[in-house]
Design a protein around this motif. Structure first.
Motif, PDB file in Angstrom:
ATOM      1  N   ARG A  25     -16.803  14.818  -3.141  1.00  0.00           N
ATOM      2  CA  ARG A  25     -16.434  14.187  -1.935  1.00  0.00           C
ATOM      3  C   ARG A  25     -16.083  14.880  -0.747  1.00  0.00           C
ATOM      4  N   GLU A  26     -15.780  16.348  -1.075  1.00  0.00           N
ATOM      5  CA  GLU A  26     -15.725  17.258  -0.105  1.00  0.00           C
ATOM      6  C   GLU A  26     -14.200  17.336   0.372  1.00  0.00           C
ATOM      7  N   CYS A  27     -13.428  16.808  -0.416  1.00  0.00           N
ATOM      8  CA  CYS A  27     -11.853  16.960   0.140  1.00  0.00           C
ATOM      9  C   CYS A  27     -11.035  17.544  -0.965  1.00  0.00           C
ATOM     10  N   ALA A  28      -9.719  17.686  -0.772  1.00  0.00           N
ATOM     11  CA  ALA A  28      -8.825  18.270  -1.716  1.00  0.00           C
ATOM     12  C   ALA A  28      -7.891  17.414  -2.202  1.00  0.00           C
ATOM     13  N   LEU A  29      -7.546  17.513  -3.626  1.00  0.00           N
ATOM     14  CA  LEU A  29      -6.636  16.693  -4.367  1.00  0.00           C
ATOM     15  C   LEU A  29      -5.435  17.523  -4.576  1.00  0.00           C
ATOM     16  N   VAL A  30      -4.150  17.008  -3.965  1.00  0.00           N
ATOM     17  CA  VAL A  30      -2.918  17.652  -4.035  1.00  0.00           C
ATOM     18  C   VAL A  30      -2.223  16.514  -5.094  1.00  0.00           C
ATOM     19  N   VAL A  31      -1.497  17.242  -6.068  1.00  0.00           N
ATOM     20  CA  VAL A  31      -0.776  16.527  -7.223  1.00  0.00           C
ATOM     21  C   VAL A  31       0.353  17.118  -7.209  1.00  0.00           C
ATOM     22  N   SER A  32       1.641  16.459  -7.205  1.00  0.00           N
ATOM     23  CA  SER A  32       2.865  16.901  -7.341  1.00  0.00           C
ATOM     24  C   SER A  32       3.319  17.012  -8.776  1.00  0.00           C
ATOM     25  N   GLU A  33       4.517  17.911  -8.600  1.00  0.00           N
ATOM     26  CA  GLU A  33       5.099  18.049 -10.080  1.00  0.00           C
ATOM     27  C   GLU A  33       5.729  16.784 -10.497  1.00  0.00           C
ATOM     28  N   VAL A  34       5.463  16.551 -11.642  1.00  0.00           N
ATOM     29  CA  VAL A  34       6.226  15.193 -12.162  1.00  0.00           C
ATOM     30  C   VAL A  34       7.590  15.722 -13.155  1.00  0.00           C
ATOM     31  N   ASP A  35       8.555  14.923 -13.126  1.00  0.00           N
ATOM     32  CA  ASP A  35       9.577  15.324 -14.102  1.00  0.00           C
ATOM     33  C   ASP A  35       9.122  14.742 -15.424  1.00  0.00           C
ATOM     34  N   GLY A  36       9.163  15.762 -16.305  1.00  0.00           N
ATOM     35  CA  GLY A  36       8.566  15.607 -17.847  1.00  0.00           C
ATOM     36  C   GLY A  36       9.493  14.540 -18.725  1.00  0.00           C
ATOM     37  N   ARG A  37      10.735  14.193 -18.029  1.00  0.00           N
ATOM     38  CA  ARG A  37      11.499  13.194 -18.740  1.00  0.00           C
ATOM     39  C   ARG A  37      11.110  11.729 -18.598  1.00  0.00           C
ATOM     40  N   LEU A  38      10.283  11.594 -17.309  1.00  0.00           N
ATOM     41  CA  LEU A  38       9.916  10.220 -17.106  1.00  0.00           C
ATOM     42  C   LEU A  38       8.553   9.508 -18.016  1.00  0.00           C
TER      43      LEU A  38
END
Length: 383
Positions: free
Chosen positions: A250-263
């Motif tokens: 789709r010619e865009c960027a995906l930005v994924v945040s860090e996730v707390d491993g305990r959740l």
């Protein structure tokens, strides 16, 4: 005698019933409602009462049927009542009005007999009740039969439309992928060029279409949920892997945040993957070229929130609830079936969650999945 009373006051009784019908509010009733109901029933009641005064009173059962319920027997009254029930269903009346039609006549007979002090003996009153009972039973039975037939026909039509949409979209994507593959073979083209991107896009769209359809079938069929406790970080990581290719297409960027491993989430992983995946596909579809789509997952109090944020044109006024309806597309891009958001909401709600959406400034919108918060035991499935 009751049959003489009914014959003498036939016109007045019908008029009283018409007055009662006219007072009903919904649906708007007319005298047409009585065409195959009260007048014919009244005539058959008179005929039944008259025959019961003869030497062969049981012959009256051929007109009005036996008493006691059970399997309906063929009779003149039953045939006409069935016709009346079917007529009312086709005209849009409710099953309650089918019953009211006959109740109106019983009340009118009782009221008029009381007003002019006309005696009604016990046997005649039993015959009246038997005729009413048989007429109501046959009318309601036919009403329900016709209603079920109409509903089944509508369901078949809706299913045919859905299958038609699915086949049309799948054929288009498959045709595009096939043409791209032929072009690459004839021109000895590589996978990394523009034609390869067309092939990628078509394959991704086919996968999306099939995934959505399978989830929709599962939700519609009411299949039981497969509950499990799983890591939120692992869940988001899996989504990131599958969504990265679509972001590139789709010619865009995906930005994924860090996730707390305990959740953790306690729910049906497949349904929730489909829900978030649909939101991501929707975001890639409407975000502007060269912009970013954000996927954020975090805890807030006793809830886990998963946000999918795009940089599109936002939500048109008044379209927020409409966009969650099946086969609804609110944007300029009309590709796809318009099922993604509907499936996402149903999947989230099946897992005791909430799906909401809001515009953000200066552009775009944010879809948020709100789920109950859970915590992983130490060392269990953490990233």
């Amino acid at each position: 005698m009751l049959h003489e009373f009914l014959s003498l006051h036939r016109v007045e009784l019908i008029q009283r019933c018409q007055t009662k019908v006219a007072k009903r509010a919904s649906p708007e009733a007319t005298a047409d409602e009585l065409d195959h109901g009260v007048p014919f029933f009244l005539d058959q009641l008179i005929k039944t009462l008259t025959m019961e005064q003869t030497a062969n009173p049981m012959e009256s059962r051929k007109v009005s049927g036996p008493e006691g319920g059970g399997k309906p027997a063929h009779s003149e009254l039953g045939d006409m009542a069935a016709r009346h029930g079917g007529e009312l269903m086709r005209r849009g009346f409710t099953v309650e009005q089918v019953v009211h039609d006959y109740g109106d006549l019983c009340q009118s007979i009782t009221d008029l007999a009381f007003e002019i002090n006309e005696p009604v003996n016990v046997d005649e009153f039993r015959t009246l009740n038997r005729c009413l009972d048989n007429a109501i039973a046959m009318a309601v039975t036919e009403y329900n039969y016709q209603r079920d037939f109409v509903l089944a026909d509508k369901q078949v039509q809706a299913l045919n439309v859905q299958i038609g949409f699915f086949a049309h979209e799948l054929r288009n994507f498959l045709n595009t992928a096939t043409l791209a593959l032929f072009a690459m073979k004839d021109g000895n083209l590589g996978l990394t060029g523009a034609t390869g991107s067309v092939l990628d896009r078509s394959l991704v769209c086919m996968r999306t279409l099939i995934d959505r359809s399978l989830t929709d079938v599962r939700m519609t069929a009411g299949m039981p949920l497969r509950h499990e406790l799983f890591s939120l970080a692992d869940f988001i990581g899996e989504l990131k892997l599958s969504a990265t290719l679509e972001a590139r297409v789709r010619e865009c960027a995906l930005v994924v945040s860090e996730v707390d491993g305990r959740l953790a989430i306690d729910g049906d992983r497949d349904l929730l993957l489909s829900a978030v995946g649909n939101l991501l596909q929707n975001a890639f579809k409407f975000t502007h070229h060269g912009t970013k789509v954000f996927l954020n997952a975090y805890a807030q109090g006793d809830r886990i929130l998963i946000d999918v944020e795009d940089h599109g044109d936002g939500l048109p006024p008044g379209d927020v609830e409409k966009m969650f309806q099946p086969f609804t597309q609110c944007g300029d891009d009309k590709s796809g079936l318009g099922l993604g958001l509907s499936i996402s909401r149903r999947s989230v709600e099946a897992n005791d969650g909430i799906l909401r959406v809001r515009n953000k400034m200066p552009s775009g919108c944010i879809f948020t999945i709100d789920l109950p918060r859970h915590t992983l035991l130490a060392g269990a499935g953490q990233v």
